[in-house]
Motif scaffolding. Structure first.
Motif, short mmCIF file in Angstrom:
data_model
loop_
_atom_site.label_atom_id
_atom_site.label_comp_id
_atom_site.label_asym_id
_atom_site.label_seq_id
_atom_site.Cartn_x
_atom_site.Cartn_y
_atom_site.Cartn_z
N ILE A 1 1.41 -14.44 -8.76
CA ILE A 1 1.25 -13.35 -9.73
C ILE A 1 0.88 -12.08 -8.96
O ILE A 1 -0.22 -11.98 -8.43
N PRO A 2 1.78 -11.12 -8.87
CA PRO A 2 1.44 -9.85 -8.18
C PRO A 2 0.59 -8.94 -9.06
O PRO A 2 0.75 -8.92 -10.28
N ILE A 3 -0.29 -8.18 -8.41
CA ILE A 3 -1.13 -7.21 -9.15
C ILE A 3 -1.03 -5.83 -8.48
O ILE A 3 -1.99 -5.36 -7.87
N PRO A 4 0.12 -5.17 -8.58
CA PRO A 4 0.22 -3.83 -7.99
C PRO A 4 -0.75 -2.87 -8.66
O PRO A 4 -1.04 -2.97 -9.85
N GLY A 5 -1.23 -1.93 -7.86
CA GLY A 5 -2.06 -0.86 -8.40
C GLY A 5 -1.33 0.47 -8.27
O GLY A 5 -0.46 0.63 -7.42
N THR A 6 -1.69 1.41 -9.11
CA THR A 6 -1.07 2.73 -9.06
C THR A 6 -1.93 3.71 -9.83
O THR A 6 -2.74 3.31 -10.67
N THR A 7 -1.75 4.98 -9.54
CA THR A 7 -2.38 6.03 -10.35
C THR A 7 -1.33 6.77 -11.18
O THR A 7 -1.67 7.73 -11.87
N SER A 8 -0.09 6.33 -11.11
CA SER A 8 1.03 7.00 -11.78
C SER A 8 1.53 6.16 -12.94
O SER A 8 1.89 4.99 -12.76
N VAL A 9 1.59 6.74 -14.13
CA VAL A 9 2.12 6.02 -15.29
C VAL A 9 3.58 5.65 -15.07
O VAL A 9 4.03 4.56 -15.43
N ALA A 10 4.34 6.55 -14.46
CA ALA A 10 5.76 6.27 -14.20
C ALA A 10 5.91 5.07 -13.27
O ALA A 10 6.77 4.20 -13.49
N ARG B 1 21.67 -1.89 -7.07
CA ARG B 1 21.21 -2.55 -8.29
C ARG B 1 20.68 -1.56 -9.33
O ARG B 1 20.40 -1.95 -10.47
N GLY B 2 20.51 -0.30 -8.93
CA GLY B 2 19.97 0.69 -9.86
C GLY B 2 18.49 0.49 -10.15
O GLY B 2 18.02 0.76 -11.27
N VAL B 3 17.75 0.02 -9.13
CA VAL B 3 16.32 -0.21 -9.27
C VAL B 3 15.60 0.48 -8.12
O VAL B 3 16.23 1.09 -7.26
N THR B 4 14.27 0.38 -8.09
CA THR B 4 13.51 0.95 -6.98
C THR B 4 13.20 -0.12 -5.95
O THR B 4 13.27 -1.33 -6.23
N VAL B 5 12.84 0.32 -4.76
CA VAL B 5 12.42 -0.61 -3.71
C VAL B 5 11.19 -1.39 -4.17
O VAL B 5 11.08 -2.60 -3.93
N ALA B 6 10.26 -0.73 -4.84
CA ALA B 6 9.07 -1.41 -5.34
C ALA B 6 9.44 -2.52 -6.32
O ALA B 6 8.85 -3.62 -6.28
N GLN B 7 10.41 -2.28 -7.17
CA GLN B 7 10.83 -3.32 -8.11
C GLN B 7 11.45 -4.51 -7.38
O GLN B 7 11.20 -5.67 -7.74
N LEU B 8 12.23 -4.25 -6.35
CA LEU B 8 12.77 -5.35 -5.55
C LEU B 8 11.64 -6.15 -4.91
O LEU B 8 11.68 -7.38 -4.88
N ALA B 9 10.65 -5.44 -4.36
CA ALA B 9 9.54 -6.12 -3.68
C ALA B 9 8.76 -7.01 -4.64
O ALA B 9 8.37 -8.13 -4.29
N LEU B 10 8.54 -6.54 -5.86
CA LEU B 10 7.82 -7.33 -6.84
C LEU B 10 8.65 -8.52 -7.33
O LEU B 10 8.13 -9.63 -7.48
N ARG C 1 0.83 -1.22 0.00
CA ARG C 1 0.00 0.00 0.00
C ARG C 1 0.86 1.27 0.00
O ARG C 1 0.52 2.26 0.61
N GLY C 2 2.00 1.19 -0.68
CA GLY C 2 2.88 2.34 -0.81
C GLY C 2 4.09 2.31 0.09
O GLY C 2 5.07 3.03 -0.15
N PHE C 3 4.06 1.50 1.15
CA PHE C 3 5.20 1.43 2.06
C PHE C 3 6.47 1.03 1.33
O PHE C 3 7.56 1.57 1.60
N SER D 1 6.27 8.21 2.13
CA SER D 1 7.16 8.49 3.27
C SER D 1 6.44 9.18 4.41
O SER D 1 6.88 9.09 5.56
N ASP D 2 5.32 9.86 4.12
CA ASP D 2 4.63 10.64 5.13
C ASP D 2 3.17 10.19 5.21
O ASP D 2 2.47 10.20 4.21
N VAL D 3 2.73 9.79 6.41
CA VAL D 3 1.36 9.33 6.57
C VAL D 3 0.45 10.39 7.18
O VAL D 3 -0.71 10.11 7.49
N SER D 4 0.96 11.58 7.36
CA SER D 4 0.18 12.62 8.04
C SER D 4 -0.83 13.30 7.13
O SER D 4 -1.75 13.96 7.60
N GLY D 5 -0.67 13.15 5.82
CA GLY D 5 -1.54 13.88 4.90
C GLY D 5 -2.56 13.04 4.19
O GLY D 5 -3.06 13.44 3.13
N PHE D 6 -2.91 11.88 4.74
CA PHE D 6 -3.89 11.03 4.08
C PHE D 6 -5.24 11.75 3.94
O PHE D 6 -5.70 12.42 4.86
#
Length: 333
Positions: free
Chosen positions: A274-283, A254-263, A208-210, A215-220
């Protein structure tokens, strides 16, 4: 894009969870932005798309359906029933209802919103504990016989419930939260899926983004469901963020993101996952799907396993009210 088997289907090794485009994490993106992201997922070779009657109380299916319709023969379309929005005098509310008539109504509503004659994989979104699982799956099997659904799935159930359901009708997939910080499937469900030939579909694989950029949970937003999740309270979250240091160091090396390692970690845990990450960001979508090609060594897998796990993470996955609604096994305190 790497491929994996999902019952009778062959799908992209990483699918797309469509919930974020309409539901759960505060204000969703505009429909135009949602359509752009879905189109980019198709361009990148994603062929597994996961939605539900609950998401946006039907809005997600209405968004997803028209975009995917021209590609219908090339993709695997999944939706869920047994938990949906119901109109009450004071507004629409989420209701878990596994009665046969409710499941049938949910499915027919989903077919209409999606603009399709058949749903490839239809899940029971939650087991309604007031209704025997055999009754709910029995009605779902009749939907298969009628050609409205091709295969059946379950969400957030235990190995024992999976076995009961599988005895009524073959279950193609079981979907549950699974990531470095949520290891409950390792208790029994992963092994049961492997034994029965059931695919395991991992939702919230980047926690869920962790394990992403949160990084900041104060602005949900006021409607963000993470506000009620103990792991995202400021004290627990600060402690959990501290666990990321060795993972971030490996990502940097490794030159990757934490999310890529997690997947990639999930993909290496088993060929039936089979992971099914969701996102609202094309990047972020592009980064997530690229993780299918990331190879990890045994030492890297061990580092990730040891850094973030059920012993090191602070806070429960759900609050007590939501926890009572699900059937997944839990680690003893």
């Amino acid at each position: 894009m790497q491929q994996r088997p999902l019952g009778p289907f062959t799908v992209s090794a990483i699918g797309l969870g469509c919930m974020n485009l309409s539901h759960a994490y505060g204000q969703p993106p505009s429909p135009e932005a949602g359509r752009e992201l879905l189109a980019r997922a198709l361009d990148l070779g994603c062929t597994l798309f996961d939605t539900a009657a609950l998401y946006g109380f039907g809005a997600n299916e209405e968004l997803v359906g028209p975009v995917l319709k021209p590609h219908r023969s090339k993709i695997t379309l999944c939706s869920k029933g047994g938990m949906a929005g119901v109109q009450f005098p004071d507004g629409v509310k989420r209701v878990i209802d596994g009665r046969p008539e409710a499941i049938r109504r949910n499915c027919e509503d989903s077919l209409r919103r999606l603009g399709t004659d058949v749903i490839d994989l239809y899940y029971l979104h939650r087991w309604d504990k007031q209704v025997p699982i055999e009754e709910s799956v029995g009605e779902m099997s009749r939907l298969v016989a009628e050609g409205k659904v091709r295969t059946l799935g379950l969400s957030e159930v235990s190995a024992a419930t999976l076995r009961r359901a599988h005895a009524v009708h073959p279950i193609t997939a079981l979907q549950t939260e699974y990531s470095l910080w949520t290891r409950n499937p390792e208790i029994a469900v992963l092994d049961a899926c492997r034994e029965l030939g059931v695919a395991f579909v991992a939702f919230s694989p980047v926690a869920r983004g962790f394990l992403g950029t949160l990084s900041d949970v104060s602005g949900f937003d006021a409607k963000d469901i993470r506000r009620s999740m103990p792991r995202f309270t400021p004290g627990h979250y600060a402690a959990n963020r501290a666990l990321l240091a060795p993972v971030q160091a490996l990502a940097d090396a490794r030159g990757v993101t934490v999310a890529q390692l997690a997947l990639a970690w999930l993909l290496h845990r088993g060929e039936h996952i089979i992971p099914i990450p969701g996102t609202t960001s094309v990047a972020h979508l592009e980064d997530n799907l690229a993780a299918a090609d990331l190879a990890l060594s045994a030492d890297e897998m061990a580092l990730l396993d040891g850094a973030i796990n059920q012993r090191s993470v602070q806070g429960t996955r759900y609050n007590s009210t939501t926890q009572a609604e699900i059937d997944t096994e839990e680690f003893s305190a």
